[in-house]
Enzyme design. Structure first.
Site, short mmCIF file in Angstrom:
data_model
loop_
_atom_site.label_atom_id
_atom_site.label_comp_id
_atom_site.label_asym_id
_atom_site.label_seq_id
_atom_site.Cartn_x
_atom_site.Cartn_y
_atom_site.Cartn_z
N GLU A 210 38.29 37.76 36.47
CA GLU A 210 36.94 37.33 36.07
C GLU A 210 36.08 38.59 36.10
OE1 GLU A 210 35.88 34.21 35.29
OE2 GLU A 210 37.80 33.22 35.61
N CYS A 244 26.63 38.14 36.35
CA CYS A 244 27.61 38.61 35.36
C CYS A 244 27.35 38.04 33.97
CB CYS A 244 29.01 38.27 35.80
SG CYS A 244 29.22 36.51 36.12
P1 NAD Z 1 33.77 45.44 42.24
O1 NAD Z 1 34.84 45.41 41.20
O2 NAD Z 1 33.22 46.74 42.64
O3 NAD Z 1 34.29 44.74 43.60
C1 NAD Z 1 34.89 43.46 43.59
C2 NAD Z 1 35.85 43.37 44.77
O4 NAD Z 1 36.85 44.37 44.64
C3 NAD Z 1 35.19 43.57 46.13
O5 NAD Z 1 35.72 42.62 47.04
C4 NAD Z 1 35.58 44.98 46.53
O6 NAD Z 1 35.78 45.14 47.93
C5 NAD Z 1 36.89 45.20 45.81
N1 NAD Z 1 37.05 46.58 45.35
C6 NAD Z 1 36.05 47.44 44.97
N2 NAD Z 1 36.58 48.63 44.60
C7 NAD Z 1 37.91 48.52 44.77
C8 NAD Z 1 39.01 49.41 44.56
N3 NAD Z 1 38.81 50.66 44.12
N4 NAD Z 1 40.25 48.97 44.83
C9 NAD Z 1 40.47 47.72 45.28
N5 NAD Z 1 39.48 46.85 45.49
C10 NAD Z 1 38.22 47.23 45.24
O7 NAD Z 1 32.63 44.45 41.71
P2 NAD Z 1 31.22 44.13 42.37
O8 NAD Z 1 30.36 45.35 42.26
O9 NAD Z 1 31.40 43.52 43.69
O10 NAD Z 1 30.67 43.00 41.39
C11 NAD Z 1 29.97 43.27 40.22
C12 NAD Z 1 30.86 43.13 38.99
O11 NAD Z 1 31.52 41.89 39.02
C13 NAD Z 1 30.09 43.17 37.69
O12 NAD Z 1 30.82 43.89 36.74
C14 NAD Z 1 30.01 41.73 37.29
O13 NAD Z 1 29.83 41.50 35.91
C15 NAD Z 1 31.33 41.23 37.77
N6 NAD Z 1 31.26 39.81 38.00
C16 NAD Z 1 31.98 38.98 37.21
C17 NAD Z 1 31.88 37.62 37.40
C18 NAD Z 1 32.67 36.65 36.57
O14 NAD Z 1 32.72 35.50 36.97
N7 NAD Z 1 33.27 37.05 35.47
C19 NAD Z 1 31.06 37.12 38.40
C20 NAD Z 1 30.35 38.00 39.18
C21 NAD Z 1 30.46 39.36 38.99
#
Ligand code: NAD
Length: 466
Positions: A210, A244
């Site tokens: 997602e 998002c």
């Molecule tokens: P992110 O990808 O930075 O982090 C998401 C998760 O991944 C967190 O739990 C984090 O600890 C982990 N993570 C972060 N970096 C990592 C790495 N290098 N290796 C492994 N795990 C890692 O996302 P975010 O900043 O928490 O959220 C914002 C993003 O999420 C935006 O792009 C937004 O559009 C998207 N989003 C999508 C939806 C959807 O339903 N499609 C909903 C909410 C947010």
């Protein structure tokens, strides 16, 4: 030394014991989750206020009520969702029964982001538990207060032999991902989505991704600017734009832009007052890193509305940018904040061209008094979801699937879609141990007659063998 090994072993043993498959066990977990939400409503609202300064209404509407509704829906429908789904057979299998059995995958990993840290953690959890799986939950380390509640309080409401919360940031998550899971459900950025998918590849683990991206919002000349402005302002600045599916940018003609700007200003003043900074209804940017990133984006194009910021509070005013170039950072990356650029186009065709030249977005919105314009936008583009004259309230309808397409993700959930996402759809055919005479026709040595019969038996269902 793998710090997660013991937890994973414990959950796998539970799954192998078969306990999580029983409808009563699943219902008990869902009821526990429902109790957690009810008993800790204030605690969760406080945590969301600490993390994002979310107002109680925005917390209720976009997080707590949605989770509670998903729990209730799953409890109510659990038996019917779990039932084998009978399917029709062909002439070759006429005397057998064919059905789809929804069976749990096993051990699920749910990795969640920080922007709706309750909703995006617990809504997938509802589906995973309803489907009879064991679950490891990895909440976001950025929404710290909510992470604490999920880690310390939630496990008290669930059977800990089938459920665990794991904490950590990128490094710990990557270590966790080295382990084998039976399904990974990830919500976050496309960049980390690729890391998750690469890790899953090693074990051939299926993934639901997602993801995010830039969701366009087309505004047609034939519209009531104030109505459009009200709706766009509400869903762009909800949670300070950290959504998002928020409209990332508006596409409209220059004339419509000039009609929209005063209407947007009027809606902002009506919703957040003359000084939005003192409004209790406007969230704050989650951390310093994102605040700095957003402050940088304020330099793109020309500020037409807002533009103020205050680092000490991580406050960014509801902002509209005009005269933005496609090549500027604000049009290159997902904004994820209370900044709305307007890009001018000559009309629907140019807007469609602008959208289809880019990655398929998570959401797409079209506003027009003319339903043909809205339908044309729907017909000629692709996106995870679509809102015609409406924002993201479709997320409150659990009978609609939620998920991206292409670069905005793969897979879907909410309501029954969640149950199906976390279930293996097993194809089953049950034949009689007797009636062997009837099978003679399919065994060698093959004759002209058996050739004709088999062709007829399979063609009658329009299917082919292998
Ligand atoms: P992110 O990808 O930075 O982090 C998401 C998760 O991944 C967190 O739990 C984090 O600890 C982990 N993570 C972060 N970096 C990592 C790495 N290098 N290796 C492994 N795990 C890692 O996302 P975010 O900043 O928490 O959220 C914002 C993003 O999420 C935006 O792009 C937004 O559009 C998207 N989003 C999508 C939806 C959807 O339903 N499609 C909903 C909410 C947010």
């Amino acid at each position: 030394m793998d710090p997660f090994a013991d937890t994973l072993r414990r959950l796998r043993e539970t799954f192998r014991s078969g306990r999580t498959r029983a409808a009563e066990f699943r219902a008990a977990q869902l009821e526990g989750l429902g109790r957690f939400l009810r008993d800790n409503k204030q605690l969760l609202q406080d945590a969301l206020a600490k993390d994002l300064r979310k107002s109680p209404l925005e917390s209720d509407m976009s997080e707590l009520i949605i989770c509670q509704n998903e729990v209730s829906l799953a409890i109510k429908n659990l038996h019917s969702w779990m039932k084998d789904e009978p399917v029709s057979t062909n002439m070759l299998t006429k005397l057998s029964s064919a059905f789809i059995r929804k069976e749990p995958f096993g051990l699920i990993l749910i990795i969640a982001p920080w922007n709706y840290p309750v909703n995006l953690t617990l809504v997938p959890l509802v589906g995973a538990l309803a489907a009879g799986n064991c679950v490891i939950l990895k909440p976001s380390e950025i929404s710290k207060s909510t992470e604490k509640v999920l880690a310390e309080v939630l496990p008290q409401y669930l059977d800990q032999s089938c459920f665990a919360v794991v904490l950590g940031g990128p490094q710990e998550t990557q270590q966790l991902l080295e382990n084998r899971f039976d399904h990974i459900f990830f919500t976050g950025t496309p960049h980390v989505g690729k890391i998750v998918m690469a890790a899953a590849t090693k074990h051939l683990t299926p993934v639901t991704l997602e993801l995010g991206g830039k969701s366009p919002c087309y505004v047609d000349d034939d519209c009531d600017p104030q109505t459009v402005a009200n709706r766009v302002v509400w869903f762009r600045y909800f949670n300070a734009g950290q959504t998002c599916v928020a409209p990332d940018y508006v596409l409209c003609s220059r004339e419509t832009q000039e009609r929209l700007l005063p209407a947007i200003q009027s809606a902002i003043t009506r919703f957040y007052g003359d000084d939005p900074k003192s409004s209790p209804n406007l969230s704050r940017i989650v951390n310093q890193k994102h605040f700095k990133r957003l402050q940088g984006l304020l330099g793109c194009g020309r500020v037409a509305i807002g533009g103020q910021s205050d680092e000490s509070e991580r406050y960014i005013a509801p902002t509209v940018l005009v005269d933005v170039q496609e090549t500027e950072p604000v049009m290159q990356e997902e904004i994820f904040g209370p900044i709305l650029p307007i890009v001018t186009v000559r009309g629907l065709d140019e807007a469609v061209d602008f959208i289809t030249r880019r990655e398929k977005p998570l959401a797409l919105y079209a506003f027009s008094n003319n339903s043909q314009v809205v339908n044309q936008m729907l017909e000629r583009t692709s996106s995870g979801s679509f809102g015609g004259n409406e924002g993201f309230v479709y997320l409150t309808v659990p009978s609609l699937p939620f998920g991206g397409v292409g670069h905005s993700g793969m897979g879907r959930y909410h309501g029954k879609f969640s149950f199906d996402t976390f279930s293996h759809h097993r194809a089953c055919l049950m034949a009689s141990p007797g009636l062997e005479k009837l099978n003679e026709v399919r065994y060698p040595p093959y004759s002209d007659w058996s050739q004709k019969f088999i062709t007829w038996a399979l063609d009658s269902q329009g299917c082919t063998l292998l």
